[in-house]
Design a protein around this motif. Structure first.
Motif, mmCIF file in Angstrom:
data_model
loop_
_atom_site.group_PDB
_atom_site.id
_atom_site.type_symbol
_atom_site.label_atom_id
_atom_site.label_comp_id
_atom_site.label_asym_id
_atom_site.label_seq_id
_atom_site.Cartn_x
_atom_site.Cartn_y
_atom_site.Cartn_z
ATOM 1 N N MET A 17 0.841 -1.110 0.117
ATOM 2 C CA MET A 17 -0.105 0.033 -0.033
ATOM 3 C C MET A 17 0.702 1.189 -0.081
ATOM 4 N N SER A 18 0.360 2.327 -0.922
ATOM 5 C CA SER A 18 0.994 3.347 -0.874
ATOM 6 C C SER A 18 1.366 4.228 0.290
ATOM 7 N N ALA A 19 2.416 4.978 0.704
ATOM 8 C CA ALA A 19 2.500 5.834 2.000
ATOM 9 C C ALA A 19 1.949 7.189 1.665
ATOM 10 N N GLU A 20 1.665 7.557 0.372
ATOM 11 C CA GLU A 20 1.195 8.829 0.013
ATOM 12 C C GLU A 20 -0.126 8.705 -0.471
ATOM 13 N N HIS A 21 -0.967 9.647 0.088
ATOM 14 C CA HIS A 21 -2.238 9.561 -0.336
ATOM 15 C C HIS A 21 -2.917 10.951 -0.247
ATOM 16 N N ALA A 22 -3.999 11.532 -1.085
ATOM 17 C CA ALA A 22 -4.386 12.773 -1.190
ATOM 18 C C ALA A 22 -6.190 12.697 -0.894
ATOM 19 N N GLY A 23 -6.755 13.698 -0.766
ATOM 20 C CA GLY A 23 -8.149 13.772 -0.654
ATOM 21 C C GLY A 23 -8.470 15.410 -0.452
ATOM 22 N N GLY A 24 -9.927 15.214 -0.284
ATOM 23 C CA GLY A 24 -10.494 16.816 0.033
ATOM 24 C C GLY A 24 -11.971 16.577 0.268
ATOM 25 N N CYS A 25 -12.548 17.604 0.140
ATOM 26 C CA CYS A 25 -14.133 17.777 0.225
ATOM 27 C C CYS A 25 -14.669 18.065 -1.110
ATOM 28 N N LEU A 26 -16.031 18.048 -0.908
ATOM 29 C CA LEU A 26 -16.887 17.885 -2.391
ATOM 30 C C LEU A 26 -16.595 19.038 -3.058
ATOM 31 N N CYS A 27 -16.439 20.406 -2.636
ATOM 32 C CA CYS A 27 -16.230 21.563 -3.219
ATOM 33 C C CYS A 27 -14.698 21.799 -3.717
ATOM 34 N N GLY A 28 -13.926 21.113 -3.181
ATOM 35 C CA GLY A 28 -12.514 21.528 -3.337
ATOM 36 C C GLY A 28 -11.939 22.692 -2.495
ATOM 37 N N ALA A 29 -12.554 23.072 -1.437
ATOM 38 C CA ALA A 29 -11.924 24.392 -0.686
ATOM 39 C C ALA A 29 -11.178 23.879 0.328
ATOM 40 N N VAL A 30 -11.135 22.573 0.454
ATOM 41 C CA VAL A 30 -10.173 21.940 1.564
ATOM 42 C C VAL A 30 -9.728 20.564 1.030
ATOM 43 N N SER A 31 -8.398 20.430 0.904
ATOM 44 C CA SER A 31 -7.477 19.371 0.559
ATOM 45 C C SER A 31 -6.681 19.021 1.536
ATOM 46 N N TYR A 32 -5.954 17.570 1.419
ATOM 47 C CA TYR A 32 -4.926 17.094 2.258
ATOM 48 C C TYR A 32 -4.235 16.205 1.637
ATOM 49 N N ARG A 33 -2.868 15.998 2.289
ATOM 50 C CA ARG A 33 -2.077 15.130 1.747
ATOM 51 C C ARG A 33 -1.674 14.106 3.200
ATOM 52 N N VAL A 34 -1.400 13.076 2.860
ATOM 53 C CA VAL A 34 -1.148 12.181 3.823
ATOM 54 C C VAL A 34 0.323 11.612 3.571
ATOM 55 N N MET A 35 1.285 11.664 4.344
ATOM 56 C CA MET A 35 2.617 11.044 3.912
ATOM 57 C C MET A 35 2.985 10.099 4.784
ATOM 58 N N ALA A 36 2.168 9.292 5.111
ATOM 59 C CA ALA A 36 2.401 7.818 5.902
ATOM 60 C C ALA A 36 1.264 6.959 5.520
ATOM 61 N N PRO A 37 1.648 5.475 5.938
ATOM 62 C CA PRO A 37 0.648 4.578 5.694
ATOM 63 C C PRO A 37 -0.558 4.559 6.445
ATOM 64 N N LEU A 38 -1.606 4.421 5.892
ATOM 65 C CA LEU A 38 -2.931 4.504 6.553
ATOM 66 C C LEU A 38 -3.448 3.302 7.281
ATOM 67 N N ARG A 39 -4.233 3.336 8.339
ATOM 68 C CA ARG A 39 -4.499 1.737 8.950
ATOM 69 C C ARG A 39 -5.781 1.626 7.989
ATOM 70 N N ASP A 40 -6.176 0.483 8.108
ATOM 71 C CA ASP A 40 -7.295 -0.263 7.469
ATOM 72 C C ASP A 40 -8.515 0.651 7.763
ATOM 73 N N VAL A 41 -9.598 0.554 7.178
ATOM 74 C CA VAL A 41 -11.018 1.299 7.428
ATOM 75 C C VAL A 41 -11.608 0.661 8.536
ATOM 76 N N VAL A 42 -12.125 1.365 9.220
ATOM 77 C CA VAL A 42 -13.215 0.898 10.381
ATOM 78 C C VAL A 42 -14.632 1.665 10.398
ATOM 79 N N ALA A 43 -15.449 0.975 10.268
ATOM 80 C CA ALA A 43 -17.175 1.496 10.401
ATOM 81 C C ALA A 43 -17.416 1.493 11.933
ATOM 82 N N CYS A 44 -17.615 2.997 12.026
ATOM 83 C CA CYS A 44 -18.276 3.463 13.452
ATOM 84 C C CYS A 44 -19.726 3.761 13.237
ATOM 85 N N HIS A 45 -20.196 3.163 14.135
ATOM 86 C CA HIS A 45 -21.876 3.088 14.294
ATOM 87 C C HIS A 45 -22.472 3.878 15.361
#
Length: 134
Positions: free
Chosen positions: A1-29
């Motif tokens: 798995m890549s150690a670099e990821h990017a993402g952001g909000c729907l409108c593009g006003a907020v974005s982010y970069r992640v420079m480390a491996p991410l933990r697998d996804v957990v669903a919180c109810h």
């Protein structure tokens, strides 16, 4: 798995970069996640200092111990954190694809909505589960 990821909000006003491996996804109810998302939250997590946020993010103190980061323009939920913990949760749906992540399990299933079942066979915890959330 890549150690670099990017993402952001729907409108593009907020974005982010992640420079480390991410933990697998957990669903919180839990009730708070259900109310802020309209369903349950699917989130990954990483060390806070590995995330670079661009744009004006608004933080809402959703409890004494936690806060949620969202875009003040489109309202997209992006982050959840316990200040001082050194970690930040990132809402998985805000990551650019491909993520290389997988759903690892479910937490706070005792609070889940009554209109759906959890039938994927993954681990389930009644509350917080350090084995899933790290």
């Amino acid at each position: 798995m890549s150690a670099e990821h990017a993402g952001g909000c729907l409108c593009g006003a907020v974005s982010y970069r992640v420079m480390a491996p991410l933990r697998d996804v957990v669903a919180c109810h839990c009730g708070q996640c259900r109310r802020t998302s309209g369903h349950h939250v699917a989130a990954t997590a990483v060390e806070r200092n590995a995330v670079e946020i661009t744009g004006d993010l608004t933080w809402y103190a959703s409890s004494r111990d936690a806060r949620r980061g969202f875009c003040p323009v489109c309202g997209a939920n992006l982050f959840w954190e316990r200040p001082g913990s050194g970690r930040i949760s990132i809402f998985a749906g805000t990551l650019d694809a491909p993520t290389g992540l997988r759903l690892a399990g479910h937490i706070f299933v005792s609070d889940k909505g009554d209109y759906y079942g959890i039938t994927d066979g993954l681990p389930q915890a009644e509350g917080r589960d350090p084995g899933l959330t790290g």
